[in-house]
Design a protein around this motif. Structure first.
Motif, PDB file in Angstrom:
ATOM      1  N   CYS B  23      48.375  46.159  32.369  1.00  0.00           N
ATOM      2  CA  CYS B  23      47.747  46.264  33.684  1.00  0.00           C
ATOM      3  C   CYS B  23      48.855  46.335  34.739  1.00  0.00           C
ATOM      4  CB  CYS B  23      46.879  45.031  33.897  1.00  0.00           C
ATOM      5  SG  CYS B  23      46.219  44.856  35.555  1.00  0.00           S
ATOM      6  N   GLY B  25      48.653  45.317  37.861  1.00  0.00           N
ATOM      7  CA  GLY B  25      48.683  44.125  38.700  1.00  0.00           C
ATOM      8  C   GLY B  25      48.010  44.285  40.058  1.00  0.00           C
ATOM      9  N   GLY B  26      47.407  45.438  40.308  1.00  0.00           N
ATOM     10  CA  GLY B  26      46.750  45.643  41.603  1.00  0.00           C
ATOM     11  C   GLY B  26      45.299  45.194  41.619  1.00  0.00           C
ATOM     12  N   GLY B  27      44.700  45.101  40.437  1.00  0.00           N
ATOM     13  CA  GLY B  27      43.261  44.848  40.346  1.00  0.00           C
ATOM     14  C   GLY B  27      42.863  43.388  40.422  1.00  0.00           C
ATOM     15  N   GLY B  28      41.564  43.176  40.254  1.00  0.00           N
ATOM     16  CA  GLY B  28      41.037  41.815  40.248  1.00  0.00           C
ATOM     17  C   GLY B  28      41.168  41.122  41.597  1.00  0.00           C
ATOM     18  N   GLY B  29      41.494  41.901  42.632  1.00  0.00           N
ATOM     19  CA  GLY B  29      41.654  41.307  43.964  1.00  0.00           C
ATOM     20  C   GLY B  29      43.086  40.900  44.269  1.00  0.00           C
ATOM     21  N   PHE B  30      43.988  41.120  43.304  1.00  0.00           N
ATOM     22  CA  PHE B  30      45.384  40.670  43.466  1.00  0.00           C
ATOM     23  C   PHE B  30      46.012  41.259  44.746  1.00  0.00           C
ATOM     24  CE2 PHE B  30      48.898  39.265  40.217  1.00  0.00           C
ATOM     25  CZ  PHE B  30      49.325  38.298  41.120  1.00  0.00           C
ATOM     26  N   GLN B  32      44.696  41.850  47.514  1.00  0.00           N
ATOM     27  CA  GLN B  32      44.202  41.190  48.729  1.00  0.00           C
ATOM     28  C   GLN B  32      44.354  39.670  48.689  1.00  0.00           C
ATOM     29  OE1 GLN B  32      42.721  43.791  47.380  1.00  0.00           O
ATOM     30  NE2 GLN B  32      42.831  45.221  49.066  1.00  0.00           N
ATOM     31  N   CYS B  62      42.562  54.709  39.587  1.00  0.00           N
ATOM     32  CA  CYS B  62      41.747  54.112  40.645  1.00  0.00           C
ATOM     33  C   CYS B  62      42.620  53.730  41.834  1.00  0.00           C
ATOM     34  CB  CYS B  62      40.971  52.901  40.135  1.00  0.00           C
ATOM     35  SG  CYS B  62      41.892  51.356  40.198  1.00  0.00           S
ATOM     36  N   HIS B  63      41.977  53.336  42.922  1.00  0.00           N
ATOM     37  CA  HIS B  63      42.700  53.075  44.164  1.00  0.00           C
ATOM     38  C   HIS B  63      43.584  51.842  44.113  1.00  0.00           C
ATOM     39  CE1 HIS B  63      39.721  55.927  45.396  1.00  0.00           C
ATOM     40  NE2 HIS B  63      40.459  56.171  46.451  1.00  0.00           N
ATOM     41  N   ASN B  64      43.105  50.816  43.434  1.00  0.00           N
ATOM     42  CA  ASN B  64      43.920  49.610  43.290  1.00  0.00           C
ATOM     43  C   ASN B  64      45.227  49.947  42.592  1.00  0.00           C
ATOM     44  OD1 ASN B  64      42.665  47.241  44.403  1.00  0.00           O
ATOM     45  ND2 ASN B  64      41.043  47.507  42.894  1.00  0.00           N
ATOM     46  N   HIS B  66      46.593  52.883  42.285  1.00  0.00           N
ATOM     47  CA  HIS B  66      47.347  53.812  43.116  1.00  0.00           C
ATOM     48  C   HIS B  66      48.202  53.032  44.129  1.00  0.00           C
ATOM     49  CE1 HIS B  66      48.219  56.914  46.087  1.00  0.00           C
ATOM     50  NE2 HIS B  66      47.884  57.823  45.195  1.00  0.00           N
ATOM     51  N   ALA B  67      47.575  52.106  44.824  1.00  0.00           N
ATOM     52  CA  ALA B  67      48.280  51.336  45.852  1.00  0.00           C
ATOM     53  C   ALA B  67      49.374  50.461  45.244  1.00  0.00           C
ATOM     54  CB  ALA B  67      47.290  50.482  46.635  1.00  0.00           C
TER      55      ALA B  67
END
Lengths: 243, 120
Positions: B23, B25-30, B32, B62-64, B66-67
């Protein structure tokens, strides 16, 4: 390595494990841990502030809920599920993480995630950036008109909102309509060339769901149900999740 | 699909791949959650994986992602670009206009521009 020693009390006082066991098929295998450590060795979060998934699971198994809640660990796990993938017993640690998130007092959960969830609850868009259905419609129609004119090969391209009976219901991450609208266009073009009959919904178009990340069950359900209901009311057959 | 767009010889998969991949590391709300240092440390593995391929472009689903990957490239100095799949497909089809190239690097920004006169 972590220097603090975790001391075990005499009394078992677990709740996290029991709660998760109740809601998962086959108990989520949470009590089957062989302590092999495959989860920890393959987890990118291992080592962040003393976190590792095996330790996290063992602490839950030993009833050390308070000690778990005293750390920020659950906000450093993305719930990517690789630990389940590599686990010989298929233990669902991410679900345990989710439940621990939900056990935090809501106002103590990370402000950024909470703010995005609260934004999504402001109107029917369910957009984490708070964009209203009217704003979304305006941007989509404006961008579409611009591209139809500037690129005549796509003069017949559509980007419908609430088109009844469309085959596909598409959602949209808020980042594009709010901050970089041109980025919506390539996907519209592909759908146009493929001859796909699709639509956005004025309700539930926001593709992101921070309420899920927040561990807020009721709000998560509200957002998902708003989008699903809109797709259903429009008579769409397939929900295309672009997130 | 990606191989069809860029050619077999230009597609380099990262290792490990598929379900065994890491992963970003951008997902799961990380992204934000406010734990920026920890998030970048989490992503170090992903950055190393991407750099090991030697590829100039990473495609994010996905966007997470990507960022996060965009930030990893800047933070660790890898210098690779991150694009969405739809950008790549439209580029390959020759229908990517001048204003739809925010994430392309200098090497591709001027390649096969659809209606270059519509540049803003």
């Amino acid at each position: 390595m972590e220097e603090t020693v975790i001391r075990l009390g005499g009394k078992r006082r677990t709740t996290f494990m029991e709660k998760v066991r109740e809601i998962l098929p086959e108990g989520g295998h949470l009590n089957l841990c062989l302590t092999c450590g495959a989860c920890s060795s393959g987890c990118p979060a291992t080592g962040l502030e003393g976190l590792d998934p095996r330790k996290f699971l063992r602490m839950a198994a030993l009833g050390l809920d308070e000690e778990i809640l005293a750390t920020d660990w659950v906000w450093m796990c993305t719930q990517c599920q690789r630990c389940i993938y590599v686990c010989p017993m298929k233990i669902d640690i991410p679900r345990l993480v989710y439940n621990v998130r939900a056990a935090w007092p809501r106002e103590k959960r990370p402000k950024g995630i909470r703010g995005s969830c609260d934004m999504a609850l402001r109107n029917d868009s369910c957009s984490a950036m708070g964009a209203s259905p009217e704003d979304f419609r305006f941007v989509v129609e404006d961008v579409l008109a611009e591209y139809r004119e500037a690129q005549p090969e796509f003069a017949a391209m559509e980007a419908p909102i609430d088109k009844a009976g469309a085959e596909f219901f598409l959602n949209q991450n808020s980042r594009e309509p709010v901050t970089e609208p041109d980025e919506m266009v390539p996907l519209w073009k592909l759908l146009h060339l493929a001859g796909a009959d699709w639509t956005y919904g004025s309700k539930g178009w926001g593709g992101e769901n921070y309420c899920m990340f927040l561990g807020d069950d009721a709000a998560w359900k509200h957002i998902t149900a708003t989008a699903a209901r809109q797709a259903e009311e429009l008579g769409c057959k397939v929900f295309l999740n672009t997130e | 699909m990606v191989k069809t767009a860029v050619g077999e010889e230009n597609f380099i998969d990262m290792q490990p791949n598929r379900s065994n991949n890491y992963c970003c590391g951008g997902g799961g709300g990380f992204l934000q959650s406010g734990f920026k240092a920890q998030r970048l440390e989490f992503g170090r593995l992903k950055d190393e994986q991407i750099r090991a391929t030697g590829a100039q472009y990473c495609i994010a689903g996905c966007h997470n992602c990507h960022a996060q990957i965009h930030e990893l490239s800047e933070h660790y100095g890898g210098g690779y670009h991150v694009i969405h799949l739809w950008t790549l497909l439209c580029l390959a089809l020759g229908i990517l206009g001048p204003n739809e190239r925010a994430y392309l690097g200098d090497d591709l920004r001027e390649v096969a521009v659809f209606h270059p006169e519509s540049a803003k």
